[in-house]
Scaffold this active site. Structure first.
Site, PDB file in Angstrom:
ATOM      1  CG  HIS A 151      32.647  30.053  49.743  1.00  0.00           C
ATOM      2  ND1 HIS A 151      33.637  29.310  50.455  1.00  0.00           N
ATOM      3  CD2 HIS A 151      32.791  29.539  48.395  1.00  0.00           C
ATOM      4  CE1 HIS A 151      34.049  28.149  49.676  1.00  0.00           C
ATOM      5  NE2 HIS A 151      33.324  28.761  48.758  1.00  0.00           N
TER       6      HIS A 151
HETATM    7  C1  BDR Z   1      34.799  33.148  47.630  1.00  0.00           C
HETATM    8  O1  BDR Z   1      36.164  32.691  45.678  1.00  0.00           O
HETATM    9  C2  BDR Z   1      34.838  33.310  44.820  1.00  0.00           C
HETATM   10  O2  BDR Z   1      35.222  32.078  43.710  1.00  0.00           O
HETATM   11  C3  BDR Z   1      33.126  33.144  45.399  1.00  0.00           C
HETATM   12  O3  BDR Z   1      32.437  33.651  44.960  1.00  0.00           O
HETATM   13  C4  BDR Z   1      33.380  33.298  47.380  1.00  0.00           C
HETATM   14  O4  BDR Z   1      33.386  34.830  47.541  1.00  0.00           O
HETATM   15  C5  BDR Z   1      35.223  32.029  47.406  1.00  0.00           C
HETATM   16  O5  BDR Z   1      36.937  31.416  48.564  1.00  0.00           O
END
Ligand code: BDR
Ligand code: CA
Length: 310
Positions: free
Chosen positions: A241
């Protein structure tokens, strides 16, 4: 080559660490500041993790790191140790560090300061909950609107959430901050799960890429994160992500985006954090864009830097 100034706001968990690693290894940008925000783990841990990562990667000179919000704007903090490990970096446990003074106001001040200094040249990439960013827009709306680009990883529009059935984690943790940013920002690019889940890094890839003994720490960073995906998604691998959001700051255009009118449910209950979109109804709203797709080969080539550094 003139390096583009970038400020990164992070709740340093596993994919944040990869995103920061990629940013540190990218000559196209200069990281002019890092602000941390409570999210994946508590803000003191996020801050400690950033320093530990810079140690591992031998970052020199080091950007200033400022500990920001310790809790969301209005709701209680929700963390994600089951995804990122108790300390936020898988089984890498950075030595504990003395607590530093933290607060959204501190991070907001740094953001406004950088906006004043770099103006339209500046990109801010927020890869955690938007608590600090919202505080910065409230503190200095005009200055913040002069920032060239603001990229936010968050939201889930046409795919299921990853924190409950409808919400994405960052936007679930502080939906009020998202509301504030949506109402005050110009040139906001949202990078939702719809696009970040288009690519999977498998454990096999990670093993291949971490053959060198000096690269093995990345396996300890990733193993638990990938096992979590195995449990919840059915594959031993990981979504990237935050690296995908940071890649857009390094190589603008790696994401394809479209304007949209975005809203979020902030009230507590089953719809908390639900993001929805409709076609933009005014020129003002057109300044919010949603990333739709990713140039995967270009991203993977860029992301190689994370594996080959140190
Ligand atoms: C986002 O949520 C966090 O757990 C990750 O770092 C990312 O920024 C993904 O949903
Ligand atoms: Ca994050």
């Amino acid at each position: 080559m003139k390096r583009r100034p970038v400020l990164i706001d992070t709740d340093t968990g596993v994919d944040d660490a990869m995103a920061l690693g990629l940013a540190f290894c990218s000559p196209e940008i200069e990281i002019v500041g890092i602000t941390t925000v409570a999210g994946n783990v508590e803000v003191q841990r996020c801050t400690r993790n950033v320093h530990a990562l810079m140690d591992r990667l031998g970052v020199d000179p080091r950007p200033r790191v400022v500990a920001g919000a310790a809790r969301p704007s209005k709701l209680s903090l929700v963390t994600a140790p089951e995804v990122h490990g108790r300390g936020g970096m898988g089984t890498l446990t950075p030595p504990s560090a003395p607590p530093v003074k933290a607060g959204a106001a501190k991070a907001a001040h740094v953001m406004a300061q950088k906006a004043a200094k770099h103006g339209t040249d500046l990109t801010i990439v927020a890869i955690g909950p938007l608590t600090n960013l919202a505080a910065a827009y409230r503190l200095a709306p005009a200055l913040m609107r002069s920032v060239g680009r603001v990229i936010s990883m968050g939201g889930a529009f046409h795919v299921p959430g990853n924190t409950g059935p409808v919400a994405e984690f960052n936007y679930f943790v502080d939906p009020h901050a998202v509301e504030t940013v949506l109402s005050l920002a110009s040139d906001l690019l949202i990078v939702p799960l719809d696009v970040t889940e288009q690519l999977i890094l498998t454990w096999k890839d990670a093993e291949r890429l971490t053959q060198r003994p000096s690269a093995r720490w990345r396996q300890r960073l990733l193993r638990g994160y990938m096992q979590y995906h195995e449990l919840t998604e059915g594959f031993l691998g990981a979504y990237l992500h935050d690296p995908i959001a940071v890649a857009e700051a390094i190589q603008p255009g790696i994401l394809h985006a479209e304007p949209a009118d975005v809203s979020i449910v902030a009230r507590e209950g089953p719809a908390r954090g639900l993001t929805s979109e409709k076609a933009p109804t005014s020129r003002v709203r057109q300044r919010t864009q949603i990333a739709r797709s990713l140039d995967a080969p270009a991203f993977l080539e860029l992301f190689d830097r994370f594996w080959t550094a140190v």
